[in-house]
Design a protein around this motif. Structure first.
Motif, PDB file in Angstrom:
ATOM      1  N   CYS A 182     -89.137   1.622 -21.122  1.00 44.54           N
ATOM      2  CA  CYS A 182     -87.834   1.354 -20.513  1.00 44.54           C
ATOM      3  C   CYS A 182     -86.748   2.221 -21.138  1.00 44.54           C
ATOM      4  CB  CYS A 182     -87.489  -0.129 -20.636  1.00 44.54           C
ATOM      5  SG  CYS A 182     -88.487  -1.213 -19.576  1.00 44.54           S
ATOM      6  N   LEU A 183     -86.749   2.324 -22.457  1.00 43.91           N
ATOM      7  CA  LEU A 183     -85.739   3.159 -23.127  1.00 43.91           C
ATOM      8  C   LEU A 183     -85.954   4.634 -22.800  1.00 43.91           C
ATOM      9  CD1 LEU A 183     -85.539   1.387 -26.601  1.00 43.91           C
ATOM     10  CD2 LEU A 183     -83.832   1.355 -24.782  1.00 43.91           C
ATOM     11  N   HIS A 184     -87.204   5.045 -22.635  1.00 42.13           N
ATOM     12  CA  HIS A 184     -87.464   6.439 -22.251  1.00 42.13           C
ATOM     13  C   HIS A 184     -86.928   6.722 -20.849  1.00 42.13           C
ATOM     14  CE1 HIS A 184     -89.499  10.311 -22.008  1.00 42.13           C
ATOM     15  NE2 HIS A 184     -89.902   9.950 -20.804  1.00 42.13           N
ATOM     16  N   LEU A 185     -87.093   5.775 -19.940  1.00 38.27           N
ATOM     17  CA  LEU A 185     -86.561   5.965 -18.593  1.00 38.27           C
ATOM     18  C   LEU A 185     -85.035   6.065 -18.617  1.00 38.27           C
ATOM     19  CD1 LEU A 185     -88.885   3.478 -16.689  1.00 38.27           C
ATOM     20  CD2 LEU A 185     -88.939   5.981 -16.558  1.00 38.27           C
ATOM     21  N   VAL A 186     -84.393   5.262 -19.464  1.00 40.06           N
ATOM     22  CA  VAL A 186     -82.941   5.374 -19.627  1.00 40.06           C
ATOM     23  C   VAL A 186     -82.592   6.745 -20.188  1.00 40.06           C
ATOM     24  CG1 VAL A 186     -80.939   4.511 -20.894  1.00 40.06           C
ATOM     25  CG2 VAL A 186     -82.566   2.898 -19.897  1.00 40.06           C
ATOM     26  N   ARG A 187     -83.338   7.170 -21.202  1.00 42.66           N
ATOM     27  CA  ARG A 187     -83.079   8.468 -21.832  1.00 42.66           C
ATOM     28  C   ARG A 187     -83.241   9.606 -20.822  1.00 42.66           C
ATOM     29  NH1 ARG A 187     -86.997   8.270 -25.036  1.00 42.66           N
ATOM     30  NH2 ARG A 187     -85.949   6.928 -26.541  1.00 42.66           N
ATOM     31  N   THR A 188     -84.259   9.501 -19.971  1.00 43.57           N
ATOM     32  CA  THR A 188     -84.530  10.546 -18.987  1.00 43.57           C
ATOM     33  C   THR A 188     -83.406  10.674 -17.967  1.00 43.57           C
ATOM     34  OG1 THR A 188     -86.922  10.236 -19.209  1.00 43.57           O
ATOM     35  CG2 THR A 188     -86.142  11.303 -17.199  1.00 43.57           C
ATOM     36  N   HIS A 189     -82.888   9.537 -17.507  1.00 45.49           N
ATOM     37  CA  HIS A 189     -81.881   9.556 -16.436  1.00 45.49           C
ATOM     38  C   HIS A 189     -80.443   9.582 -16.953  1.00 45.49           C
ATOM     39  CE1 HIS A 189     -84.690   8.981 -13.112  1.00 45.49           C
ATOM     40  NE2 HIS A 189     -85.325   8.101 -13.856  1.00 45.49           N
ATOM     41  N   HIS A 190     -80.212   9.092 -18.176  1.00 40.01           N
ATOM     42  CA  HIS A 190     -78.837   8.910 -18.642  1.00 40.01           C
ATOM     43  C   HIS A 190     -78.568   9.502 -20.024  1.00 40.01           C
ATOM     44  CE1 HIS A 190     -78.470   6.211 -15.213  1.00 40.01           C
ATOM     45  NE2 HIS A 190     -79.529   5.571 -15.650  1.00 40.01           N
ATOM     46  N   GLY A 191     -79.566  10.095 -20.674  1.00 43.46           N
ATOM     47  CA  GLY A 191     -79.333  10.773 -21.947  1.00 43.46           C
ATOM     48  C   GLY A 191     -79.713   9.949 -23.164  1.00 43.46           C
ATOM     49  N   ALA A 192     -79.908  10.648 -24.278  1.00 43.42           N
ATOM     50  CA  ALA A 192     -80.358  10.013 -25.515  1.00 43.42           C
ATOM     51  C   ALA A 192     -79.310   9.073 -26.092  1.00 43.42           C
ATOM     52  CB  ALA A 192     -80.723  11.091 -26.542  1.00 43.42           C
ATOM     53  N   GLU A 193     -78.029   9.399 -25.931  1.00 51.18           N
ATOM     54  CA  GLU A 193     -76.983   8.554 -26.502  1.00 51.18           C
ATOM     55  C   GLU A 193     -76.939   7.195 -25.812  1.00 51.18           C
ATOM     56  OE1 GLU A 193     -73.936   7.413 -29.068  1.00 51.18           O
ATOM     57  OE2 GLU A 193     -75.385   9.063 -29.141  1.00 51.18           O
ATOM     58  N   THR A 194     -77.087   7.182 -24.491  1.00 52.19           N
ATOM     59  CA  THR A 194     -77.122   5.913 -23.771  1.00 52.19           C
ATOM     60  C   THR A 194     -78.321   5.086 -24.197  1.00 52.19           C
ATOM     61  OG1 THR A 194     -75.947   6.781 -21.838  1.00 52.19           O
ATOM     62  CG2 THR A 194     -77.358   4.876 -21.477  1.00 52.19           C
ATOM     63  N   ALA A 195     -79.498   5.719 -24.302  1.00 49.94           N
ATOM     64  CA  ALA A 195     -80.689   4.991 -24.739  1.00 49.94           C
ATOM     65  C   ALA A 195     -80.504   4.449 -26.146  1.00 49.94           C
ATOM     66  CB  ALA A 195     -81.915   5.902 -24.681  1.00 49.94           C
ATOM     67  N   ALA A 196     -79.866   5.242 -27.031  1.00 47.29           N
ATOM     68  CA  ALA A 196     -79.646   4.792 -28.406  1.00 47.29           C
ATOM     69  C   ALA A 196     -78.680   3.614 -28.456  1.00 47.29           C
ATOM     70  CB  ALA A 196     -79.121   5.945 -29.254  1.00 47.29           C
ATOM     71  N   THR A 197     -77.658   3.625 -27.611  1.00 44.73           N
ATOM     72  CA  THR A 197     -76.707   2.517 -27.571  1.00 44.73           C
ATOM     73  C   THR A 197     -77.401   1.221 -27.151  1.00 44.73           C
ATOM     74  OG1 THR A 197     -74.863   3.999 -27.045  1.00 44.73           O
ATOM     75  CG2 THR A 197     -74.585   1.672 -26.500  1.00 44.73           C
ATOM     76  N   ILE A 198     -78.239   1.309 -26.126  1.00 44.21           N
ATOM     77  CA  ILE A 198     -78.976   0.123 -25.685  1.00 44.21           C
ATOM     78  C   ILE A 198     -79.949  -0.338 -26.760  1.00 44.21           C
ATOM     79  CG2 ILE A 198     -80.641  -0.735 -23.987  1.00 44.21           C
ATOM     80  CD1 ILE A 198     -79.327   1.124 -21.940  1.00 44.21           C
ATOM     81  N   ALA A 199     -80.637   0.617 -27.391  1.00 44.02           N
ATOM     82  CA  ALA A 199     -81.602   0.266 -28.431  1.00 44.02           C
ATOM     83  C   ALA A 199     -80.916  -0.428 -29.606  1.00 44.02           C
ATOM     84  CB  ALA A 199     -82.337   1.510 -28.903  1.00 44.02           C
ATOM     85  N   ARG A 327     -77.036  19.593 -22.340  1.00 43.25           N
ATOM     86  CA  ARG A 327     -75.649  19.288 -22.716  1.00 43.25           C
ATOM     87  C   ARG A 327     -74.788  19.086 -21.479  1.00 43.25           C
ATOM     88  NH1 ARG A 327     -72.702  22.970 -27.066  1.00 43.25           N
ATOM     89  NH2 ARG A 327     -73.097  21.208 -28.468  1.00 43.25           N
ATOM     90  N   ALA A 328     -74.978  19.924 -20.465  1.00 48.76           N
ATOM     91  CA  ALA A 328     -74.164  19.795 -19.256  1.00 48.76           C
ATOM     92  C   ALA A 328     -74.405  18.461 -18.576  1.00 48.76           C
ATOM     93  CB  ALA A 328     -74.499  20.938 -18.299  1.00 48.76           C
ATOM     94  N   ALA A 329     -75.638  17.955 -18.669  1.00 49.42           N
ATOM     95  CA  ALA A 329     -75.965  16.695 -17.986  1.00 49.42           C
ATOM     96  C   ALA A 329     -75.524  15.470 -18.780  1.00 49.42           C
ATOM     97  CB  ALA A 329     -77.475  16.632 -17.748  1.00 49.42           C
ATOM     98  N   PHE A 330     -75.553  15.551 -20.130  1.00 48.45           N
ATOM     99  CA  PHE A 330     -75.413  14.329 -20.903  1.00 48.45           C
ATOM    100  C   PHE A 330     -74.277  14.314 -21.897  1.00 48.45           C
ATOM    101  CE2 PHE A 330     -80.070  14.301 -19.921  1.00 48.45           C
ATOM    102  CZ  PHE A 330     -80.023  13.262 -19.028  1.00 48.45           C
ATOM    103  N   SER A 331     -73.514  15.388 -22.007  1.00 44.21           N
ATOM    104  CA  SER A 331     -72.363  15.366 -22.910  1.00 44.21           C
ATOM    105  C   SER A 331     -71.096  15.095 -22.114  1.00 44.21           C
ATOM    106  CB  SER A 331     -72.225  16.698 -23.649  1.00 44.21           C
ATOM    107  OG  SER A 331     -71.056  16.698 -24.444  1.00 44.21           O
ATOM    108  N   PRO A 332     -70.412  13.985 -22.382  1.00 44.34           N
ATOM    109  CA  PRO A 332     -69.200  13.644 -21.624  1.00 44.34           C
ATOM    110  C   PRO A 332     -68.102  14.680 -21.758  1.00 44.34           C
ATOM    111  CG  PRO A 332     -69.923  11.790 -22.977  1.00 44.34           C
ATOM    112  CD  PRO A 332     -70.721  12.975 -23.402  1.00 44.34           C
ATOM    113  N   SER A 333     -68.066  15.395 -22.888  1.00 47.67           N
ATOM    114  CA  SER A 333     -66.979  16.331 -23.148  1.00 47.67           C
ATOM    115  C   SER A 333     -67.327  17.764 -22.757  1.00 47.67           C
ATOM    116  CB  SER A 333     -66.618  16.297 -24.639  1.00 47.67           C
ATOM    117  OG  SER A 333     -67.728  16.649 -25.441  1.00 47.67           O
ATOM    118  N   TYR A 334     -68.507  17.979 -22.136  1.00 48.85           N
ATOM    119  CA  TYR A 334     -68.916  19.328 -21.803  1.00 48.85           C
ATOM    120  C   TYR A 334     -67.951  19.946 -20.788  1.00 48.85           C
ATOM    121  CZ  TYR A 334     -71.742  23.209 -20.051  1.00 48.85           C
ATOM    122  OH  TYR A 334     -72.192  24.446 -19.694  1.00 48.85           O
ATOM    123  N   SER A 335     -67.524  21.159 -21.067  1.00 47.99           N
ATOM    124  CA  SER A 335     -66.545  21.812 -20.194  1.00 47.99           C
ATOM    125  C   SER A 335     -67.141  22.958 -19.408  1.00 47.99           C
ATOM    126  CB  SER A 335     -65.384  22.338 -21.030  1.00 47.99           C
ATOM    127  OG  SER A 335     -65.825  23.331 -21.933  1.00 47.99           O
TER     128      SER A 335
END
Length: 337
Positions: A182-199, A327-335
């Motif tokens: 489940c955490l891997h699926l979150v990581r795949t679709h929403h990034g490692a930081e989101t998965a880490a927050t849930i974990a 980074r473009a997909a999962f960093s909120p501050s990516y410009s």
């Protein structure tokens, strides 16, 4: 500013599902953590009708959607089964086939792999289940390529010649490996930081390496004796990922020969020291890409890859993307610069 639409997850509910897996799925996708930066999720319990679904221990699950809701889902999850030999209701099998044909990723926890197999979705594909059930899955569904020792796998990856193309088909090993998937699926679709927050909110590791081989019953006196020493070595390695760590150097720190160290490390974690180091370096690079604006060469150095080229090669091989695209997909501050 337009708010982000929720990521829609369908939990398939039918008699014979395990309460533990339902709880895991609900904890990951059914808890609102948007105040901590987690994207919005919409988890729905989908069944053939709205009648309560019985579960072991005197529990029941109240569906809030019918199987038709799978047509709107972004992900379909099948909980583990109490008895993998019981037939899955035909309407559930039909709904699984339709969702997969529509291109929706489908995941099954533990013995939920038997449901995917009954639907024919695993024919010609790789799959995993609890280690006590691998032989049964192989006997009951000979067209499925049963992998004995993974924690979770994308069943559609490296599919056999007789497998039909389609969306990802995830299966996991027993019980706690369902959390990993489940955490891997979150990581795949929403990034490692989101998965880490849930974990962190679940007080569990965001990413476990290894295979279920480390949990199979076998004589383990030597492994137990060396467990503390190896744990200390892993902790040291995590603090020094930026250094050119070698198996020989880690073995010396554990007071073992390189051969003995590699054997005991693999028995304890389920992966080789080299594979474990690579997994940790990839995870470190993902965190840096999400949380910092550091240049690629500096991220490669801090994660221990040595060069941006090497880091890029490992991202392509293991994550099917590049560090820049990640980074473009999962960093909120990516410009984009």
């Amino acid at each position: 500013m337009t708010s982000m639409p929720p990521y829609r997850v369908a939990l398939l509910a039918f008699p014979n599902i395990r309460a533990f897996d339902v709880s895991v799925i609900t904890e990951v996708w059914g808890t609102d953590r948007t105040d901590r930066g987690v994207p919005p999720f919409e988890l729905r319990r989908c069944a053939a009708d709205r009648a309560p679904v019985p579960m072991p221990g005197g529990l029941s699950l109240a569906p809030d959607r019918t199987l038709a809701w799978l047509d709107r889902a972004d992900l379909v999850i099948v909980p583990g089964l109490v008895d993998p030999l019981l037939p899955v209701p035909p309407p559930v099998l039909d709904a699984l086939r339709r969702a997969h044909a529509r291109g929706v990723p489908v995941a099954a926890l533990c013995a939920g792999a038997f449901a995917l197999a009954q639907a024919g979705l695993l024919d010609g594909h790789r799959a995993i289940t609890h280690w006590t059930l691998t032989d049964l899955l192989r006997r009951q569904h000979p067209r499925v390529s049963v992998v004995p020792d993974a924690l979770f796998i994308d069943a559609s990856a490296d599919a056999g010649a007789d497998a039909a193309p389609g969306a990802p088909l995830w299966t996991s090993a027993g019980t706690a490996a369902g959390i990993d998937l489940c955490l891997h699926l979150v990581r795949t679709h929403h990034g490692a930081e989101t998965a880490a927050t849930i974990a962190r909110s679940m007080v569990t590791a965001p990413f476990r390496t290894g295979t279920q081989a480390q949990f199979i019953e076998r004589p383990a006196a030597v492994r137990d004796r060396d467990a503390d020493a190896l744990a200390g070595v892993r902790e040291y390695a995590l603090r020094h990922l930026h250094e050119p760590l070698t198996v020989g150097a880690l073995a010396a720190r554990a007071g073992m020969s390189a051969r003995s160290f590699a054997r005991h490390f693999t028995a304890t974690t389920g992966v080789t020291p080299a594979r474990w180091l690579l997994d940790q370096r990839l995870a470190a690079a993902q965190r840096l890409l999400e949380r910092t604006g550091l240049a690629m060469p500096e991220i490669a150095r801090r994660a221990g890859f040595g060069s941006e080229v090497t880091m890029r090669q490992h991202f392509a091989a293991r994550l099917s993307t590049s560090p820049r695209d990640y980074r473009a997909a999962f960093s909120p501050s990516y410009s984009g610069s």
